[in-house]
Design a protein around this motif. Structure first.
Motif, PDB file in Angstrom:
ATOM      1  N   LEU A 223       0.809  -1.230   0.000  1.00 46.43           N
ATOM      2  CA  LEU A 223       0.000   0.000   0.000  1.00 46.43           C
ATOM      3  C   LEU A 223       0.842   1.280   0.000  1.00 46.43           C
ATOM      4  CD1 LEU A 223      -2.787  -1.170   2.467  1.00 46.43           C
ATOM      5  CD2 LEU A 223      -2.981  -0.977   0.000  1.00 46.43           C
ATOM      6  N   GLN A 224       2.132   1.156  -0.356  1.00 48.09           N
ATOM      7  CA  GLN A 224       2.938   2.378  -0.509  1.00 48.09           C
ATOM      8  C   GLN A 224       2.487   3.128  -1.758  1.00 48.09           C
ATOM      9  OE1 GLN A 224       7.218   0.918   0.157  1.00 48.09           O
ATOM     10  NE2 GLN A 224       7.132   2.964   1.043  1.00 48.09           N
ATOM     11  N   ASP A 225       2.122   2.359  -2.774  1.00 49.11           N
ATOM     12  CA  ASP A 225       1.513   2.958  -3.957  1.00 49.11           C
ATOM     13  C   ASP A 225       0.012   2.928  -3.694  1.00 49.11           C
ATOM     14  OD1 ASP A 225       4.095   2.720  -5.036  1.00 49.11           O
ATOM     15  OD2 ASP A 225       3.624   0.729  -5.817  1.00 49.11           O
ATOM     16  N   PRO A 226      -0.636   4.098  -3.559  1.00 47.36           N
ATOM     17  CA  PRO A 226      -2.031   4.093  -3.113  1.00 47.36           C
ATOM     18  C   PRO A 226      -2.988   3.530  -4.163  1.00 47.36           C
ATOM     19  CG  PRO A 226      -1.114   6.338  -3.222  1.00 47.36           C
ATOM     20  CD  PRO A 226      -0.089   5.427  -3.761  1.00 47.36           C
ATOM     21  N   PRO A 227      -3.878   2.615  -3.744  1.00 44.48           N
ATOM     22  CA  PRO A 227      -4.835   2.019  -4.681  1.00 44.48           C
ATOM     23  C   PRO A 227      -5.733   3.068  -5.345  1.00 44.48           C
ATOM     24  CG  PRO A 227      -4.929   0.914  -2.548  1.00 44.48           C
ATOM     25  CD  PRO A 227      -3.959   2.019  -2.402  1.00 44.48           C
ATOM     26  N   GLU A 228      -5.962   4.207  -4.654  1.00 45.68           N
ATOM     27  CA  GLU A 228      -6.829   5.245  -5.254  1.00 45.68           C
ATOM     28  C   GLU A 228      -6.249   5.797  -6.544  1.00 45.68           C
ATOM     29  OE1 GLU A 228      -5.763   4.731  -1.803  1.00 45.68           O
ATOM     30  OE2 GLU A 228      -5.329   6.895  -1.732  1.00 45.68           O
ATOM     31  N   VAL A 229      -4.941   5.664  -6.707  1.00 47.17           N
ATOM     32  CA  VAL A 229      -4.296   6.236  -7.898  1.00 47.17           C
ATOM     33  C   VAL A 229      -4.523   5.351  -9.137  1.00 47.17           C
ATOM     34  CG1 VAL A 229      -2.084   7.076  -8.816  1.00 47.17           C
ATOM     35  CG2 VAL A 229      -2.605   7.354  -6.406  1.00 47.17           C
ATOM     36  N   ILE A 230      -4.927   4.093  -8.887  1.00 45.64           N
ATOM     37  CA  ILE A 230      -5.126   3.182 -10.022  1.00 45.64           C
ATOM     38  C   ILE A 230      -6.125   3.779 -11.019  1.00 45.64           C
ATOM     39  CG2 ILE A 230      -5.878   0.876 -10.744  1.00 45.64           C
ATOM     40  CD1 ILE A 230      -4.995  -0.172  -8.020  1.00 45.64           C
ATOM     41  N   LYS A 231      -7.199   4.393 -10.473  1.00 51.09           N
ATOM     42  CA  LYS A 231      -8.222   4.932 -11.391  1.00 51.09           C
ATOM     43  C   LYS A 231      -7.645   6.063 -12.263  1.00 51.09           C
ATOM     44  CE  LYS A 231     -10.544   8.270  -8.380  1.00 51.09           C
ATOM     45  NZ  LYS A 231      -9.463   8.357  -7.401  1.00 51.09           N
ATOM     46  N   ASP A 232      -6.672   6.797 -11.717  1.00 52.85           N
ATOM     47  CA  ASP A 232      -6.032   7.848 -12.521  1.00 52.85           C
ATOM     48  C   ASP A 232      -5.172   7.246 -13.638  1.00 52.85           C
ATOM     49  OD1 ASP A 232      -7.182   9.621 -10.734  1.00 52.85           O
ATOM     50  OD2 ASP A 232      -5.410   9.656  -9.442  1.00 52.85           O
ATOM     51  N   LEU A 233      -4.531   6.125 -13.319  1.00 57.07           N
ATOM     52  CA  LEU A 233      -3.747   5.439 -14.354  1.00 57.07           C
ATOM     53  C   LEU A 233      -4.690   4.956 -15.458  1.00 57.07           C
ATOM     54  CD1 LEU A 233      -1.324   3.179 -12.220  1.00 57.07           C
ATOM     55  CD2 LEU A 233      -0.844   5.426 -13.165  1.00 57.07           C
TER      56      LEU A 233
ATOM     57  N   ILE B 117       1.432   3.721 -21.775  1.00 52.48           N
ATOM     58  CA  ILE B 117       1.988   3.471 -20.446  1.00 52.48           C
ATOM     59  C   ILE B 117       1.595   4.659 -19.572  1.00 52.48           C
ATOM     60  CG2 ILE B 117       4.114   3.221 -19.093  1.00 52.48           C
ATOM     61  CD1 ILE B 117       5.489   2.268 -21.712  1.00 52.48           C
ATOM     62  N   ALA B 118       1.043   4.386 -18.417  1.00 50.82           N
ATOM     63  CA  ALA B 118       0.790   5.471 -17.460  1.00 50.82           C
ATOM     64  C   ALA B 118       1.571   5.109 -16.207  1.00 50.82           C
ATOM     65  CB  ALA B 118      -0.694   5.583 -17.144  1.00 50.82           C
ATOM     66  N   TYR B 119       2.564   5.925 -15.869  1.00 51.03           N
ATOM     67  CA  TYR B 119       3.424   5.560 -14.747  1.00 51.03           C
ATOM     68  C   TYR B 119       3.281   6.524 -13.581  1.00 51.03           C
ATOM     69  CZ  TYR B 119       6.598   9.081 -16.713  1.00 51.03           C
ATOM     70  OH  TYR B 119       7.131  10.242 -17.194  1.00 51.03           O
ATOM     71  N   GLY B 120       3.371   5.958 -12.399  1.00 51.80           N
ATOM     72  CA  GLY B 120       3.273   6.771 -11.190  1.00 51.80           C
ATOM     73  C   GLY B 120       4.552   7.549 -10.975  1.00 51.80           C
TER      74      GLY B 120
ATOM     75  N   THR C 150      10.523   7.451 -10.614  1.00 50.35           N
ATOM     76  CA  THR C 150       9.399   6.537 -10.829  1.00 50.35           C
ATOM     77  C   THR C 150       9.839   5.138 -10.408  1.00 50.35           C
ATOM     78  OG1 THR C 150      10.080   5.960 -13.061  1.00 50.35           O
ATOM     79  CG2 THR C 150       8.615   7.823 -12.835  1.00 50.35           C
ATOM     80  N   GLY C 151       8.880   4.380  -9.957  1.00 54.00           N
ATOM     81  CA  GLY C 151       9.168   2.990  -9.611  1.00 54.00           C
ATOM     82  C   GLY C 151       8.527   2.100 -10.648  1.00 54.00           C
ATOM     83  N   ASP C 152       8.089   0.931 -10.212  1.00 51.71           N
ATOM     84  CA  ASP C 152       7.434   0.034 -11.167  1.00 51.71           C
ATOM     85  C   ASP C 152       5.925   0.180 -11.126  1.00 51.71           C
ATOM     86  OD1 ASP C 152       9.688  -1.164 -12.360  1.00 51.71           O
ATOM     87  OD2 ASP C 152      10.044  -2.290 -10.529  1.00 51.71           O
ATOM     88  N   PHE C 153       5.418   1.085 -10.285  1.00 52.07           N
ATOM     89  CA  PHE C 153       3.978   1.310 -10.199  1.00 52.07           C
ATOM     90  C   PHE C 153       3.515   1.965 -11.497  1.00 52.07           C
ATOM     91  CE2 PHE C 153       0.544   4.199  -8.206  1.00 52.07           C
ATOM     92  CZ  PHE C 153      -0.448   3.277  -8.508  1.00 52.07           C
ATOM     93  N   ARG C 154       2.787   1.210 -12.298  1.00 51.26           N
ATOM     94  CA  ARG C 154       2.385   1.726 -13.603  1.00 51.26           C
ATOM     95  C   ARG C 154       1.290   0.877 -14.236  1.00 51.26           C
ATOM     96  NH1 ARG C 154       7.156   2.317 -16.873  1.00 51.26           N
ATOM     97  NH2 ARG C 154       8.022   3.032 -14.906  1.00 51.26           N
ATOM     98  N   LEU C 155       0.680   1.441 -15.265  1.00 53.52           N
ATOM     99  CA  LEU C 155      -0.260   0.674 -16.084  1.00 53.52           C
ATOM    100  C   LEU C 155       0.371   0.532 -17.456  1.00 53.52           C
ATOM    101  CD1 LEU C 155      -4.046   1.176 -16.580  1.00 53.52           C
ATOM    102  CD2 LEU C 155      -2.530   1.309 -18.543  1.00 53.52           C
ATOM    103  N   ILE C 156       0.296  -0.667 -18.017  1.00 51.62           N
ATOM    104  CA  ILE C 156       0.773  -0.831 -19.397  1.00 51.62           C
ATOM    105  C   ILE C 156      -0.327  -1.442 -20.250  1.00 51.62           C
ATOM    106  CG2 ILE C 156       3.231  -0.998 -18.797  1.00 51.62           C
ATOM    107  CD1 ILE C 156       3.060  -4.001 -19.131  1.00 51.62           C
ATOM    108  N   ASP C 157      -0.435  -0.956 -21.455  1.00 54.82           N
ATOM    109  CA  ASP C 157      -1.425  -1.473 -22.385  1.00 54.82           C
ATOM    110  C   ASP C 157      -1.001  -2.866 -22.847  1.00 54.82           C
ATOM    111  OD1 ASP C 157      -3.763  -0.825 -24.239  1.00 54.82           O
ATOM    112  OD2 ASP C 157      -2.220  -1.456 -25.670  1.00 54.82           O
TER     113      ASP C 157
END
Ligand code: UDP
Ligand code: MG
Length: 312
Positions: free
Chosen positions: A99-109, A119-122, A157-164
């Motif tokens: 939970l260091q990468d907040p789940p609420e941010v997923i919707k923004d990705l 690619i949408a990266y935190g 940036t870390g590995d917290f990201r969305l990839i198509d």
């Protein structure tokens, strides 16, 4: 908005018994709220605590949860890779379980992805609850890496990201053993959009990235994406050779004129040269070591158990 596409949430877990259950609740809720069909893929990276037991229970009650369990600890980057290999989604989201990468941010990705990002990266605006040492070394490292590598790897940036899916398919083809996923992602190109967020403190437990693991990843990042250290050894070697030649001539003249013992210069020079030679050898060794890993061609990881995964 068509919601027929599917999302895969990928989480590596290594000795995370304190966070597994609460983390699942938060992640599952965040995914449900987004509205797409989804799967949650846990990769148990050889945990020696009750992480796997808890994952079994969660997966039993929740068919959207899939679990792959490694035969031993292979490391975070390979655990994420395994999750990507198993994912069926049209977009894959990689997130830490703690939970260091907040789940609420997923919707923004996901929003960035809906707007066309591959690619949408935190991007970390702030890191909470981490030591000054970690913050400082991370700050310096990201800058060093970006100065050294040919492809721009986004800073902080870390590995917290969305990839198509199309990015994930390229990852599936890149089977290198010593992986630095951020670098691989930058190497591919594609349209990458930053999504800013504040990195929280760990929900519970301690970091599973030991200093040794951090250093290994740091070297994988540099060695995998830059050949500068190799050319640096040549450059420094040339410079030092020229310098020692000048020193040799100078000490010779000094010993002939003012009577300085020449061996003092010689000793210092020798020490310096030996140090540099060893450094250059070490750099070469680091590249060779990784080449040897590739030559062996072993599987990247070994899965001992899977849950809720249909065999094809
Ligand atoms: N992790 C893993 N294998 C390891 C080390 C870490 O799967 O050998 C996982 C860990 O469970 C977490 C993520 O990788 O989900 C990030 O690790 P951690 O939070 O300990 O690193 P930090 O955030 O302190 O850099
Ligand atoms: Mg963490």
């Amino acid at each position: 908005m068509e919601k027929t596409k599917m999302l895969s949430l990928i989480m590596p877990a290594y000795n995370e018994e304190e966070v597994v259950e609460y983390s699942f609740e938060c992640m599952d809720k965040a995914m449900k709220d987004i509205g797409y069909p989804y799967e949650i893929i846990y990769v148990n990276d050889g945990s020696r605590d009750s992480t796997m037991k808890k994952l079994r229970q969660i997966a039993k009650a929740n068919p959207q949860v899939k679990v792959l369990s490694f035969a031993r600890n292979f490391g975070h980057q390979l655990a994420v890779t395994c999750g990507m290999d198993a994912a069926k989604g049209d977009a894959l989201i990689i997130i830490d379980i703690d939970l260091q990468d907040p789940p609420e941010v997923i919707k923004d990705l996901v929003k960035a992805w809906e707007n066309g990002a591959d690619i949408a990266y935190g991007k970390r605006l702030k890191r909470e609850g981490e030591t000054i040492f970690k913050k400082f070394t991370a700050f310096c490292y990201y800058r060093l890496l970006s100065a050294m590598s040919a492809n721009a790897i986004p800073l902080d940036t870390g590995d917290f990201r969305l990839i198509d899916r199309k990015v994930a398919d390229v990852f599936l083809k890149m089977r290198e053993h010593n992986r630095f996923l951020r670098g691989m992602s930058a190497w591919m190109g594609f349209e990458a959009v930053p999504v800013e967020y504040v990195r929280h403190e760990r929900y519970a437990g301690k970091t599973k990235y030991t200093l040794k693991k951090m250093l290994r990843l740091a070297f994988d990042g540099i060695i995998g994406f830059s050949d500068r250290p190799l050319t640096l050894a040549t450059g420094v070697g040339g410079f030092v050779t020229a310098l020692s030649l000048a020193g040799f001539v100078a000490s010779l003249i000094c010993s002939l004129t003012v009577g300085l013992a020449p061996w003092i210069w010689g000793l210092c020079g020798l020490g310096l040269l030996n140090g540099l030679t060893l450094l250059a050898l070490g750099i070469q060794g680091a590249y060779m070591n990784r080449m040897y890993d590739e030559l062996k061609g072993r599987p990247l990881y070994i899965v001992g158990e899977t849950i809720n995964l249909d065999k094809e």
